[in-house]
Motif scaffolding. Structure first.
Motif, PDB file in Angstrom:
ATOM      1  N   GLU A  40     -17.775  33.890 -42.938  1.00  0.00           N
ATOM      2  CA  GLU A  40     -17.026  32.795 -43.213  1.00  0.00           C
ATOM      3  C   GLU A  40     -16.064  32.916 -44.315  1.00  0.00           C
ATOM      4  OE1 GLU A  40     -19.665  29.250 -44.179  1.00  0.00           O
ATOM      5  OE2 GLU A  40     -20.560  29.364 -42.308  1.00  0.00           O
ATOM      6  N   GLU A  41     -16.521  33.741 -45.538  1.00  0.00           N
ATOM      7  CA  GLU A  41     -15.512  34.226 -46.427  1.00  0.00           C
ATOM      8  C   GLU A  41     -14.282  34.639 -46.064  1.00  0.00           C
ATOM      9  OE1 GLU A  41     -17.623  36.238 -49.288  1.00  0.00           O
ATOM     10  OE2 GLU A  41     -18.983  34.659 -49.664  1.00  0.00           O
ATOM     11  N   ARG A  42     -14.539  35.454 -45.006  1.00  0.00           N
ATOM     12  CA  ARG A  42     -13.342  36.492 -44.406  1.00  0.00           C
ATOM     13  C   ARG A  42     -12.692  35.500 -42.939  1.00  0.00           C
ATOM     14  NH1 ARG A  42     -17.092  39.775 -46.351  1.00  0.00           N
ATOM     15  NH2 ARG A  42     -16.217  41.699 -47.476  1.00  0.00           N
ATOM     16  N   ASN A  43     -12.992  34.347 -42.879  1.00  0.00           N
ATOM     17  CA  ASN A  43     -12.674  33.530 -41.904  1.00  0.00           C
ATOM     18  C   ASN A  43     -12.687  34.140 -40.385  1.00  0.00           C
ATOM     19  OD1 ASN A  43     -11.942  31.295 -43.508  1.00  0.00           O
ATOM     20  ND2 ASN A  43      -9.847  32.363 -44.050  1.00  0.00           N
ATOM     21  N   MET A  44     -14.112  34.511 -40.258  1.00  0.00           N
ATOM     22  CA  MET A  44     -14.388  35.432 -39.127  1.00  0.00           C
ATOM     23  C   MET A  44     -15.632  34.645 -38.362  1.00  0.00           C
ATOM     24  SD  MET A  44     -13.941  39.074 -40.390  1.00  0.00           S
ATOM     25  CE  MET A  44     -13.941  40.179 -38.797  1.00  0.00           C
ATOM     26  N   ASP A  45     -15.757  34.835 -37.013  1.00  0.00           N
ATOM     27  CA  ASP A  45     -16.890  34.479 -36.270  1.00  0.00           C
ATOM     28  C   ASP A  45     -17.981  35.610 -36.512  1.00  0.00           C
ATOM     29  OD1 ASP A  45     -16.394  36.051 -34.288  1.00  0.00           O
ATOM     30  OD2 ASP A  45     -15.659  34.576 -33.099  1.00  0.00           O
ATOM     31  N   LEU A  46     -19.137  35.433 -36.220  1.00  0.00           N
ATOM     32  CA  LEU A  46     -20.175  36.335 -36.318  1.00  0.00           C
ATOM     33  C   LEU A  46     -19.951  37.525 -35.566  1.00  0.00           C
ATOM     34  CD1 LEU A  46     -23.454  34.313 -36.389  1.00  0.00           C
ATOM     35  CD2 LEU A  46     -22.167  35.514 -38.398  1.00  0.00           C
ATOM     36  N   ALA A  47     -19.472  37.454 -34.089  1.00  0.00           N
ATOM     37  CA  ALA A  47     -19.458  38.535 -33.313  1.00  0.00           C
ATOM     38  C   ALA A  47     -18.023  39.340 -33.835  1.00  0.00           C
ATOM     39  CB  ALA A  47     -18.735  37.999 -32.028  1.00  0.00           C
ATOM     40  N   ALA A  48     -17.135  38.927 -34.336  1.00  0.00           N
ATOM     41  CA  ALA A  48     -15.844  39.577 -34.945  1.00  0.00           C
ATOM     42  C   ALA A  48     -16.496  40.237 -36.304  1.00  0.00           C
ATOM     43  CB  ALA A  48     -14.855  38.592 -35.264  1.00  0.00           C
ATOM     44  N   PHE A  49     -17.364  39.524 -37.266  1.00  0.00           N
ATOM     45  CA  PHE A  49     -17.702  40.293 -38.364  1.00  0.00           C
ATOM     46  C   PHE A  49     -18.717  41.461 -38.018  1.00  0.00           C
ATOM     47  CE2 PHE A  49     -20.022  40.006 -42.216  1.00  0.00           C
ATOM     48  CZ  PHE A  49     -19.260  40.545 -43.205  1.00  0.00           C
ATOM     49  N   GLY A  50     -19.603  41.010 -36.977  1.00  0.00           N
ATOM     50  CA  GLY A  50     -20.403  42.364 -36.415  1.00  0.00           C
ATOM     51  C   GLY A  50     -19.608  43.470 -36.178  1.00  0.00           C
ATOM     52  N   ARG A  51     -18.351  43.237 -35.289  1.00  0.00           N
ATOM     53  CA  ARG A  51     -17.498  44.438 -35.062  1.00  0.00           C
ATOM     54  C   ARG A  51     -17.138  45.172 -36.235  1.00  0.00           C
ATOM     55  NH1 ARG A  51     -16.491  40.438 -31.126  1.00  0.00           N
ATOM     56  NH2 ARG A  51     -14.564  40.135 -31.837  1.00  0.00           N
ATOM     57  N   LEU A  52     -16.576  44.273 -37.126  1.00  0.00           N
ATOM     58  CA  LEU A  52     -16.233  44.744 -38.497  1.00  0.00           C
ATOM     59  C   LEU A  52     -17.168  45.849 -39.132  1.00  0.00           C
ATOM     60  CD1 LEU A  52     -13.831  45.251 -40.677  1.00  0.00           C
ATOM     61  CD2 LEU A  52     -15.002  43.052 -41.627  1.00  0.00           C
ATOM     62  N   ALA A  53     -18.586  45.155 -39.011  1.00  0.00           N
ATOM     63  CA  ALA A  53     -19.518  45.954 -39.762  1.00  0.00           C
ATOM     64  C   ALA A  53     -19.714  47.328 -39.060  1.00  0.00           C
ATOM     65  CB  ALA A  53     -20.778  45.070 -39.791  1.00  0.00           C
ATOM     66  N   GLU A  54     -19.348  47.245 -37.844  1.00  0.00           N
ATOM     67  CA  GLU A  54     -19.785  48.477 -36.936  1.00  0.00           C
ATOM     68  C   GLU A  54     -18.865  49.698 -37.665  1.00  0.00           C
ATOM     69  OE1 GLU A  54     -19.406  47.890 -32.778  1.00  0.00           O
ATOM     70  OE2 GLU A  54     -20.782  46.513 -32.664  1.00  0.00           O
ATOM     71  N   SER A  55     -17.519  49.168 -37.790  1.00  0.00           N
ATOM     72  CA  SER A  55     -16.792  50.125 -38.291  1.00  0.00           C
ATOM     73  C   SER A  55     -16.624  50.419 -40.050  1.00  0.00           C
ATOM     74  CB  SER A  55     -15.352  50.029 -38.241  1.00  0.00           C
ATOM     75  OG  SER A  55     -14.950  48.814 -38.401  1.00  0.00           O
ATOM     76  N   ASP A  56     -17.262  49.394 -40.661  1.00  0.00           N
ATOM     77  CA  ASP A  56     -17.491  49.491 -42.167  1.00  0.00           C
ATOM     78  C   ASP A  56     -18.852  49.228 -42.540  1.00  0.00           C
ATOM     79  OD1 ASP A  56     -17.222  49.254 -44.856  1.00  0.00           O
ATOM     80  OD2 ASP A  56     -16.050  47.335 -44.813  1.00  0.00           O
ATOM     81  N   PRO A  57     -19.695  50.537 -42.760  1.00  0.00           N
ATOM     82  CA  PRO A  57     -21.024  50.498 -43.032  1.00  0.00           C
ATOM     83  C   PRO A  57     -21.184  49.738 -44.314  1.00  0.00           C
ATOM     84  CG  PRO A  57     -20.325  52.747 -42.528  1.00  0.00           C
ATOM     85  CD  PRO A  57     -18.930  51.770 -42.384  1.00  0.00           C
ATOM     86  N   SER A  58     -20.482  49.642 -45.231  1.00  0.00           N
ATOM     87  CA  SER A  58     -20.502  49.338 -46.647  1.00  0.00           C
ATOM     88  C   SER A  58     -21.088  47.831 -46.391  1.00  0.00           C
ATOM     89  CB  SER A  58     -19.355  49.193 -47.345  1.00  0.00           C
ATOM     90  OG  SER A  58     -18.221  48.221 -46.877  1.00  0.00           O
ATOM     91  N   ILE A  59     -20.570  46.885 -45.363  1.00  0.00           N
ATOM     92  CA  ILE A  59     -20.924  45.702 -45.319  1.00  0.00           C
ATOM     93  C   ILE A  59     -22.612  45.537 -45.238  1.00  0.00           C
ATOM     94  CG2 ILE A  59     -20.941  43.605 -43.875  1.00  0.00           C
ATOM     95  CD1 ILE A  59     -18.015  44.348 -43.139  1.00  0.00           C
ATOM     96  N   ASP A  60     -23.234  46.109 -44.249  1.00  0.00           N
ATOM     97  CA  ASP A  60     -24.566  46.113 -43.968  1.00  0.00           C
ATOM     98  C   ASP A  60     -25.270  46.762 -45.076  1.00  0.00           C
ATOM     99  OD1 ASP A  60     -25.055  44.925 -41.381  1.00  0.00           O
ATOM    100  OD2 ASP A  60     -24.255  46.699 -40.494  1.00  0.00           O
TER     101      ASP A  60
END
Length: 176
Positions: A40-60
């Motif tokens: 929500e802070e990044r104005n993203m839905d869960l699916a889009a944020f999940g895809r971002l987390a796939e390319s950015d391990p720092s999130i998880d």
């Protein structure tokens, strides 16, 4: 006492965690709520944020490490999250909740105000994304439930029954 509650999206982990925390007077920590808040802070839905987390391990890693740090250093706490049972090495009780994909999709649709087909598609994509990240980042197969003390169906047993079953197990642990 440290209790972890894990399960796939829509399996009832947050509901169980909140109910137990309230009944027992424990602190409740939810990785899923942290993940949703970050999306929500990044104005993203869960699916889009999940895809971002796939390319950015720092999130998880940030969410998992924070949860691990809090869980391992706290008493009388319930830690809810997909990997909580694996991350909190000194947990006294590790629980995994199950429910069929159909049941979980209905719950997610009701919670997130979506139609059933959309909820199913989003749930399948989220589970695929998470499973891939857990394998890549930690070498974890999310389908391996061998580390859990209890595997309990939240579809077979209603919310109140699941809470009672888990509280019975907690009381048994406290008395032995």
């Amino acid at each position: 006492m440290r209790i972890t509650i894990s399960g796939l999206p829509g399996s009832g982990t947050t509901s169980l965690g909140k109910a137990l925390a309230q009944d027992l007077g424990f602190t409740f920590i939810s990785a899923g709520e942290v993940f949703r808040a970050c999306a929500e802070e990044r104005n993203m839905d869960l699916a889009a944020f999940g895809r971002l987390a796939e390319s950015d391990p720092s999130i998880d890693r940030l969410i998992d490490e924070r949860q691990k740090e809090i869980g391992m250093s706290s008493d009388d706490i319930i830690i809810e999250g997909r990997l909580a049972g694996r991350m909190i090495e000194n947990a006294d009780l590790r629980i995994w909740l199950t429910a069929s994909p159909e049941c979980r999709s209905k719950r997610i649709a009701a919670r997130d105000i979506q139609d059933g087909d959309t909820a199913t598609a989003v749930t399948i994509e989220r589970e695929r994304s998470e499973a891939q990240r857990y394998r890549t980042y930690y070498g974890i197969d999310i389908r391996d439930l061998s580390c859990y003390d209890m595997v309990l169906s939240s579809e077979r047993f209603g919310r109140e029954s699941v809470v009672m079953i888990v509280k019975t197990a907690i009381n048994d642990l406290l008395n032995h």
